[in-house]
Design an enzyme around this catalytic site. Structure first.
Site, mmCIF file in Angstrom:
data_model
loop_
_atom_site.group_PDB
_atom_site.id
_atom_site.type_symbol
_atom_site.label_atom_id
_atom_site.label_comp_id
_atom_site.label_asym_id
_atom_site.label_seq_id
_atom_site.Cartn_x
_atom_site.Cartn_y
_atom_site.Cartn_z
ATOM 1 N N ARG A 88 0.852 -1.189 0.000
ATOM 2 C CA ARG A 88 0.000 0.000 0.000
ATOM 3 C C ARG A 88 0.893 1.248 0.000
ATOM 4 O O ARG A 88 1.961 1.240 0.628
ATOM 5 C CB ARG A 88 -0.899 0.022 1.244
ATOM 6 C CG ARG A 88 -1.870 1.178 1.237
ATOM 7 C CD ARG A 88 -2.583 1.370 2.571
ATOM 8 N NE ARG A 88 -3.512 2.496 2.485
ATOM 9 C CZ ARG A 88 -4.004 3.149 3.525
ATOM 10 N NH1 ARG A 88 -3.670 2.798 4.753
ATOM 11 N NH2 ARG A 88 -4.831 4.154 3.348
ATOM 12 N N HIS A 89 0.456 2.288 -0.671
ATOM 13 C CA HIS A 89 1.219 3.539 -0.676
ATOM 14 C C HIS A 89 1.482 4.021 0.763
ATOM 15 O O HIS A 89 0.776 3.643 1.698
ATOM 16 C CB HIS A 89 0.448 4.607 -1.441
ATOM 17 C CG HIS A 89 -0.920 4.844 -0.862
ATOM 18 N ND1 HIS A 89 -1.125 5.566 0.289
ATOM 19 C CD2 HIS A 89 -2.134 4.397 -1.259
ATOM 20 C CE1 HIS A 89 -2.410 5.578 0.569
ATOM 21 N NE2 HIS A 89 -3.054 4.876 -0.340
#
Ligand SMILES: *[C@@H]1O[C@H](CO)[C@@H](O)[C@H](O)[C@H]1NC(C)=O
Ligand SMILES: *[C@@H]1O[C@H](CO)[C@@H](O)[C@H](O)[C@H]1NC(C)=O
Ligand SMILES: *[C@@H]1O[C@H](CO)[C@@H](O)[C@H](O)[C@H]1NC(C)=O
Length: 485
Positions: A88-89
């Site tokens: 995930r970012h």
């Protein structure tokens, strides 16, 4: 080390104010750490998808770049031959929608006419918030912040140190990177690469990602934003006004109404002017101020731990019905990504069996909490016996489905394939471990910390064949999806 202002690496041209804010933020972080004020962190376990990675992995705080080896990781005759990571970012700014709602709430505070009587708690929280300028601006719209780049660089450095055989300098050109088209994901991929580069060339400034051997991450929304490409999901859930019934019902239910009344009293605004969405954005702002600036925001003063638990549940309810077990299509829509991961593992095994080098030892895929939650649900993780509903908040206090524990910023799910020498049976030759946020995740089918590849594939055979038939998403170009990879 945390306190040294960091040079911005490959960041888009930043307005001077943002640079100043970044400087202030690192100073604030120092103040926070040095004061050691536990109250600053009292609410953070309930921030849901806006949780900082280090809150899930507190061991990282003293030295975020030092590798931490889970003692359950295989060693000895088994060597890692491939790593597939879904990441995930990192920490991001609020979205434009969240900023708009915050402005609306701020406007309410500025327009209020506090009645007589003592403000609750002896101080006027509403006035303090009304006079405090909002530092969020429209251009921020969900972008990766500097702390988010740091999340990625440090994750890269830890993984590279933990798996030196996979992240060899001479294999840089063989890294495979995919990303969602969203800025925060593209930028996360770039920051991760810069972290890897720094691991191999300490002290040297990393080149532009476009000039790196492996090139920048390639955009692939079919895999990383499968939810936008699955027709059934779009009609049944995303665009279906009644699909999130439980979320809406909880917003008007007794737990939220109590908080609305309490907050209205604290801020001295009419309860009728507030609603669950505005309360939630105040809580988000508390979390954003901590994650982005490293400060305890005055917005946190509006809530106590019990409020935070209710607001966490509201966040989890939405994830549950939109990304988790609420509807089967939520997780089924991720099977295309699941299949892609197994295609890589299959290929690596085939190459090892032919005594060829593994062509892609490391595959890195950057996406969203909305990418990871359906995939984890597809695999059977974090499933509670009873569904999360608007009406069982109390019974679900000890639920498994807590998005803050599963998908904080920079969360990562890793499939680690091992080749084991001296295996007694052919089945034992290839083993797999899964890591969630750098900790070994026991397999959902066996509760064991390791599985033979054969067992794993057998367990998910139906899922994988079902995916190939691809009836669920009815995506017109389903067959040609892999052509573009
Ligand atoms: C919308 O969701 C509700 C609740 O799950 C379901 O009964 C209904 O069939 C859905 N509508 C569409 C158009 O899919
Ligand atoms: C798996 O690892 C955990 C620690 O991460 C350990 O407590 C547990 O006993 C292990 N399970 C098995 C079946 O070995
Ligand atoms: C896609 O696959 C299905 C079943 O495998 C097949 O019937 C169909 O003709 C294929 N469509 C295209 C456009 O190749």
């Amino acid at each position: 080390m945390l306190c040294a202002p960091r040079r911005r690496l490959g960041a888009p041209v930043a307005p001077a104010a943002a640079l100043a804010a970044a400087l202030l933020s690192s100073l604030a972080r120092c103040a926070l750490l040095e004061s050691g004020d536990p109250a600053a962190l009292a609410l953070s376990p309930y921030f849901g998808t806006k949780t900082r990675y280090e809150d899930v992995n507190p061991g990282l705080l003293p030295d975020p770049e030092a590798p931490r080896r889970d003692p359950e990781l295989l060693a000895g005759p088994c060597t890692p031959v491939q790593l597939v990571a879904i990441i995930r970012h990192g920490t991001r700014y609020p979205t434009a929608k969240q900023i708009r709602k915050l402005r609306q709430l701020h406007g309410l505070l500025q327009a209020r006419r506090p009645g007589g009587g003592e403000p609750t708690g002896g101080r006027d929280t509403g006035a303090a918030l009304a006079h405090r300028p909002l530092w969020y601006a429209d251009w921020m719209d969900g972008q990766l912040v500097e702390k988010g780049r740091q999340d990625m660089r440090q994750l890269a450095q830890r993984l590279a140190a933990l798996f030196p055989g996979l992240f060899r300098r001479e294999d840089f050109g063989r890294l495979q990177l995919l990303t969602s088209s969203k800025h925060r994901c593209v930028d996360s991929g770039a920051a991760f690469l810069q972290g890897l580069w720094q691991h191999h060339h300490p002290g040297l400034p990393p080149p532009d990602v476009a000039d790196m051997e492996c090139g920048p991450p390639r955009i692939n929304d079919k895999l990383m934003r499968f939810f936008d490409h699955c027709k059934k999901f779009l009609t049944d859930v995303e665009k279906n006004a009644t699909a999130l019934y439980h979320v809406e019902a909880f917003k008007t239910g007794p737990e939220m109404q109590d908080i609305i009344k309490k907050v209205a009293a604290t801020l001295e605004v009419p309860a009728n002017d507030l609603n669950a969405d505005l309360i939630q954005v105040a809580f988000f702002t508390c979390s954003f101020d901590l994650a982005i600036k490293g400060i305890q925001s005055p917005w946190c003063d509006v809530f106590d731990v019990n409020d935070a638990k209710v607001l966490e549940y509201l966040n989890d309810l939405k994830q549950y019905w939109k990304r988790g077990y609420g509807y089967a299509i939520n997780s089924q829509s991720s099977c295309i990504l699941f299949e892609y991961i197994f295609q890589h593992l299959d290929k690596a095994i085939e190459q090892k069996q032919r005594s060829q080098p593994v062509s892609s030892p490391v595959i890195l895929q950057f996406g969203h909490a909305e990418t990871l939650l359906p995939l984890l649900s597809l695999m059977g993780y974090f499933k509670d016996r009873e569904p999360l509903t608007a009406f069982n908040y109390k019974q679900q206090m000890h639920r498994k489905f807590r998005s803050g524990h599963i998908v904080p910023y920079a969360s990562n799910l890793i499939f680690l394939l091992y080749h084991c020498k001296n295996a007694k049976t052919p089945e034992e030759e290839f083993q797999v471990q899964m890591l969630l946020n750098e900790k070994v995740l026991p397999f959902a089918h066996s509760q064991k910390n390791v599985s033979s590849y054969e067992d794993l594939k057998n367990h998910y055979e139906d899922t994988l064949t079902g995916c190939r038939a691809n009836h669920d998403c009815d995506s017109p170009k389903a067959n040609s999806t892999f052509d573009e990879l």
